[in-house]
Design a protein around this motif. Structure first.
Motif, PDB file in Angstrom:
ATOM      1  N   LYS A   9       0.885  -1.204   0.115  1.00 44.54           N
ATOM      2  CA  LYS A   9       0.039  -0.084   0.111  1.00 44.54           C
ATOM      3  C   LYS A   9       0.962   1.193  -0.047  1.00 44.54           C
ATOM      4  O   LYS A   9       0.561   2.111  -0.785  1.00 44.54           O
ATOM      5  CB  LYS A   9      -1.012   0.211   1.242  1.00 44.54           C
ATOM      6  CG  LYS A   9      -2.229  -0.668   1.064  1.00 44.54           C
ATOM      7  CD  LYS A   9      -2.835  -0.730   2.294  1.00 44.54           C
ATOM      8  CE  LYS A   9      -4.387  -1.411   2.229  1.00 44.54           C
ATOM      9  NZ  LYS A   9      -5.166  -0.329   1.634  1.00 44.54           N
ATOM     10  N   PHE A  10       2.013   1.198   0.925  1.00 46.72           N
ATOM     11  CA  PHE A  10       2.795   2.468   0.960  1.00 46.72           C
ATOM     12  C   PHE A  10       3.253   2.594  -0.532  1.00 46.72           C
ATOM     13  O   PHE A  10       3.600   3.827  -0.927  1.00 46.72           O
ATOM     14  CB  PHE A  10       3.817   2.155   2.028  1.00 46.72           C
ATOM     15  CG  PHE A  10       4.961   3.208   2.171  1.00 46.72           C
ATOM     16  CD1 PHE A  10       4.527   4.391   2.869  1.00 46.72           C
ATOM     17  CD2 PHE A  10       6.214   3.018   1.705  1.00 46.72           C
ATOM     18  CE1 PHE A  10       5.727   5.465   2.976  1.00 46.72           C
ATOM     19  CE2 PHE A  10       7.103   4.084   1.767  1.00 46.72           C
ATOM     20  CZ  PHE A  10       6.775   5.187   2.521  1.00 46.72           C
ATOM     21  N   LYS A  29       2.045   6.430  -7.044  1.00 45.54           N
ATOM     22  CA  LYS A  29       0.955   7.320  -7.504  1.00 45.54           C
ATOM     23  C   LYS A  29       1.093   8.701  -7.201  1.00 45.54           C
ATOM     24  O   LYS A  29       0.244   9.636  -7.459  1.00 45.54           O
ATOM     25  CB  LYS A  29      -0.384   6.786  -7.123  1.00 45.54           C
ATOM     26  CG  LYS A  29      -0.712   5.373  -7.389  1.00 45.54           C
ATOM     27  CD  LYS A  29      -1.132   5.378  -8.850  1.00 45.54           C
ATOM     28  CE  LYS A  29      -2.567   5.724  -9.013  1.00 45.54           C
ATOM     29  NZ  LYS A  29      -3.083   5.350 -10.590  1.00 45.54           N
ATOM     30  N   GLY A  30       2.066   9.050  -6.293  1.00 46.11           N
ATOM     31  CA  GLY A  30       2.347  10.492  -5.888  1.00 46.11           C
ATOM     32  C   GLY A  30       1.417  10.812  -4.827  1.00 46.11           C
ATOM     33  O   GLY A  30       1.135  12.046  -4.567  1.00 46.11           O
ATOM     34  N   GLN A  31       0.833   9.829  -4.060  1.00 42.62           N
ATOM     35  CA  GLN A  31      -0.032  10.191  -2.743  1.00 42.62           C
ATOM     36  C   GLN A  31       0.527   9.730  -1.529  1.00 42.62           C
ATOM     37  O   GLN A  31       1.503   9.472  -1.385  1.00 42.62           O
ATOM     38  CB  GLN A  31      -1.174   9.370  -3.209  1.00 42.62           C
ATOM     39  CG  GLN A  31      -1.958   9.373  -4.444  1.00 42.62           C
ATOM     40  CD  GLN A  31      -3.165   8.491  -4.759  1.00 42.62           C
ATOM     41  OE1 GLN A  31      -3.146   7.329  -4.138  1.00 42.62           O
ATOM     42  NE2 GLN A  31      -3.700   8.651  -5.767  1.00 42.62           N
ATOM     43  N   SER A  32      -0.104   9.930  -0.595  1.00 44.29           N
ATOM     44  CA  SER A  32       0.390   9.775   0.977  1.00 44.29           C
ATOM     45  C   SER A  32      -0.769   8.970   1.568  1.00 44.29           C
ATOM     46  O   SER A  32      -1.945   9.433   1.774  1.00 44.29           O
ATOM     47  CB  SER A  32       0.768  11.018   1.507  1.00 44.29           C
ATOM     48  OG  SER A  32       0.872  10.786   3.070  1.00 44.29           O
TER      49      SER A  32
END
Length: 424
Positions: A350-351, A357-360
């Motif tokens: 997930k990390f 995807k450039g997400q946090s």
């Protein structure tokens, strides 16, 4: 004798008397900015700002135990060191020069370091007989410092795992489902058979598993056959049926298992036998198309549990091996085993996917891992004997990172706990 990383620490955190600083030539030094710590090749600190004598300087700082180490490391012939404006040393034993033969000002630190800082340093690093350097003082560290440091260590550990996952992704031509299968296979093999199961997962293209996914017998034949567990002859109809199905798959997809490591049964509890784990893995994929998408969409531990609540196929309810029957028992995947999958596979995936995807997903990840119980192993147990700190899986993972990447490597000066003790 002090170590060079201690001098880095002293310079970086200004743990020295700054009044009346003088170079070896007697010029006054005023530190306006220490610079940025460089952990790669080149000078130790970039973009420092200093006043030496009446001259303002902007440039780099190099640190050594002795001035003569400059020549030992051949800096005098390296253009990367031409912009060094100050040579900081513990002991000045030689003048040093740039490539153009100009003298570099030298600051000898040993007369400016507070005796208390030096005493704390020697106490910390002279504990060679201890399990960790700060063993005797670990319990004195406040909970706030430890809690915040462990959270940072946990994400540091995830970053390291992410690099491995992104390497798998590249090898899998950006197929996240294939990466998940390889990681799950390794995790299902546990410590004893992890590498063997990974070699099995690497032995065929994931598209072949996709094409076999609608029929459980095909999935089991693929996994058992590629692992070599169907190579022996057994007078058992189920075994013969898998052999026949595997022979068909082998011809159809041109399968080759010559490089697959043979799984081991040695010193394993029966429920962890490779036969049982491979059947469970086959049932997971038989029950779920697009497993990766489902796991990425799952935000709670219970959602993930529901995806792995599967049993072995019918034959394995009365067997642990192909050749010997046993008392009938359900061999479902336990929550304890799923917890291991969440910690070692699902959360790192997930990390990594969020990073890709450039997400946090920091909050979601923390909610997941903090909902899991602390792991039980020798490292966590020893830390808890020093101070009862591991209450969940995030903290136990972080303690593993602390021990393996900091304590064993004597990186106390890069550790928040070591820094706290030095500041005492």
């Amino acid at each position: 004798m002090v170590q060079e990383d201690f001098l880095h620490y002293i310079w970086k955190h200004k743990k020295f008397h700054q009044q009346d600083l003088k170079t070896s030539k007697g010029e006054h030094v005023v530190v306006i900015s220490n610079g940025e710590h460089n952990f790669n090749a080149g000078p130790d600190f970039f973009n420092a700002q200093l006043k030496i004598g009446e001259q303002l300087w902007a440039g780099n700082v190099e640190i050594h135990i002795k001035s003569s180490d400059w020549f030992l490391h051949n800096h005098e012939t390296d253009k990367a060191y031409d912009n060094v404006i100050l040579h900081v040393v513990w002991e000045h034993d030689s003048e040093v020069f740039r490539n153009n033969n100009s003298i570099i000002p030298t600051l000898e630190l040993k007369n400016y370091v507070a005796s208390a800082a030096l005493k704390s340093y020697k106490k910390l690093f002279n504990s060679n007989q201890n399990w960790i350097n700060c063993e005797n003082d670990f319990s004195t560290i406040d909970d706030f410092t430890i809690t915040n440091w462990l959270e940072r260590l946990y994400f540091e550990r995830l970053e390291r795992k992410s690099a491995e996952i992104l390497s798998l992704l590249k090898a899998s031509q950006n197929n996240w489902e294939a990466v998940l299968f390889k990681m799950l296979a390794k995790s299902f093999g546990l410590k004893v058979n992890g590498d063997a199961f990974l070699s099995l997962a690497n032995s065929f293209d994931f598209s072949i598993l996709r094409k076999s996914q609608s029929k459980l017998e095909s999935l089991e034949a693929l996994l058992f056959g590629q692992s070599g567990l169907l190579d022996v002859e057994v007078e058992e109809p189920y075994h013969k049926a898998l052999q026949n199905e595997y022979y068909f798959l082998k011809q159809k997809f041109k399968l080759d298992n010559t490089l697959v490591m043979a799984p081991s049964f040695f010193r394993l509890r029966p429920n962890n036998f490779p036969t049982i784990r491979l059947s469970q893995l086959a049932n997971v994929y038989f029950g779920h198309q697009n497993l990766f998408s489902k796991l990425i969409g799952a935000t709670t531990v219970n959602e993930i549990y529901s995806l792995f609540m599967v049993e072995t196929s019918e034959f394995w309810k009365t067997h642990y091996t192909f050749s010997k029957a046993s008392k009938a028992t359900k061999k479902n995947i336990s929550k304890t085993f799923v917890n291991l999958l969440i910690v070692n596979t699902i959360i790192p995936l997930k990390f990594s996917y969020a990073k890709y995807k450039g997400q946090s997903l920091e909050d979601e990840i923390l909610n997941l891992v903090e909902a899991l119980p602390t792991e039980k192993n020798s490292i966590v147990d020893k830390f808890n004997s020093l101070k009862n700190i591991s209450k969940n899986a995030m903290q136990s993972q972080a303690l593993i990172q602390l021990k393996t990447e900091y304590c064993i490597k004597n990186k106390c000066l890069q550790c928040a706990i070591g820094n706290k003790l030095l500041n005492h």
